[in-house]
Scaffold this active site. Sequence first.
Site, PDB file in Angstrom:
ATOM      1  N   GLY A  87      -0.387 -20.500 -79.116  1.00 46.81           N
ATOM      2  CA  GLY A  87      -1.526 -19.598 -78.966  1.00 46.81           C
ATOM      3  C   GLY A  87      -2.888 -20.246 -79.089  1.00 46.81           C
ATOM      4  CG  ASN A 147      -0.665 -18.761 -65.844  1.00 48.61           C
ATOM      5  OD1 ASN A 147      -0.443 -18.666 -67.050  1.00 48.61           O
ATOM      6  ND2 ASN A 147      -0.081 -19.688 -65.094  1.00 48.61           N
ATOM      7  CG  HIS A 203      -0.061 -24.823 -64.253  1.00 49.41           C
ATOM      8  ND1 HIS A 203       1.217 -24.567 -64.676  1.00 49.41           N
ATOM      9  CD2 HIS A 203      -0.012 -25.989 -63.569  1.00 49.41           C
ATOM     10  CE1 HIS A 203       2.017 -25.536 -64.264  1.00 49.41           C
ATOM     11  NE2 HIS A 203       1.301 -26.411 -63.584  1.00 49.41           N
TER      12      HIS A 203
HETATM   13  C1  GRF Z   1      -0.909 -24.590 -72.345  1.00 51.11           C
HETATM   14  O1  GRF Z   1      -0.833 -25.951 -72.052  1.00 51.11           O
HETATM   15  C2  GRF Z   1      -1.027 -23.783 -71.080  1.00 51.11           C
HETATM   16  O2  GRF Z   1      -1.708 -24.433 -70.071  1.00 51.11           O
HETATM   17  C3  GRF Z   1       0.413 -23.573 -70.682  1.00 51.11           C
HETATM   18  O3  GRF Z   1       1.109 -23.422 -71.881  1.00 51.11           O
HETATM   19  C4  GRF Z   1       0.394 -24.068 -72.929  1.00 51.11           C
HETATM   20  C5  GRF Z   1       0.152 -23.026 -73.968  1.00 51.11           C
HETATM   21  O4  GRF Z   1      -0.463 -23.544 -75.107  1.00 51.11           O
HETATM   22  N1  GRF Z   1       0.555 -22.461 -69.776  1.00 51.11           N
HETATM   23  P1  GRF Z   1      -1.072 -22.566 -76.177  1.00 51.11           P
HETATM   24  O5  GRF Z   1       0.054 -21.622 -76.608  1.00 51.11           O
HETATM   25  O6  GRF Z   1      -2.202 -21.824 -75.560  1.00 51.11           O
HETATM   26  O7  GRF Z   1      -1.504 -23.448 -77.319  1.00 51.11           O
END
Ligand code: GRF
Length: 220
Positions: free
Chosen positions: A16, A111, A113
């Site tokens: 998160g 989203n 990525h």
């Molecule tokens: C991030 O690297 C995001 O780009 C990907 O999943 C990861 C989530 O990290 N979709 P966090 O839970 O926000 O720390």
Amino acid sequence: MTARRKRTAVLISGRGSNMRALVERARDPSYPAEIALVLSNRPDAAGLRFAVEAKIACAVTDHKLYASREEFERSMQILLELHRIELICLAGFMRMLTPWFVRQWQRRLLNIHPALLPAYRGLDTHARALADGVKIHGCTVHFVVPAMDEGPIIAQAAVAVLDSDTPESLAARVLAEEHAIYPAALACVAEGHLRIQGNRVLSSSCSAGLPAPLRFPFSD
Ligand code: GRF
């Protein structure tokens, strides 16, 4: 009169840290979105603790309790409607969404990525980028469409790949950029100034900042 802030849900499955970046940025009352709900599909998601401490409304919709993806999503949809959510940010949310759900939230579902899309869709993006020997890597915020890691791109940031990089060190530098561009991208969407032409998101009147050489939109 200032415009009403857009009620935004952040969907997580784990750490998160992007959710945290969004919550922290939205503490500024002039930011055009408020984080009105944090929703996790995993009861043990580490990010929930931060959200609870930040006094954000939290909910868990445990996908394992539902017989089908559709039932799981309908349950989430009810929660989102109850909280009068207008925008959704997926932030490390590790469930594929059906076309039904995506259609409910067309142009209102974002989203992040960890790669410069359309390169490196899917998982293990940092290790794959290193294996390919690319010199520039990064992250992307995009609108969600019913295909994985596709959809009009709102923001991207690039980082240089160093000779000394491991997947972990590269991930850490990309993550710092994620935390910068996700709040900036959400602000652009919440302000409602974006125009979408085909796959192109045009954001000339977005107040989140001006283009910088390797980050768009720029945010401090
Ligand atoms: C991030 O690297 C995001 O780009 C990907 O999943 C990861 C989530 O990290 N979709 P966090 O839970 O926000 O720390």
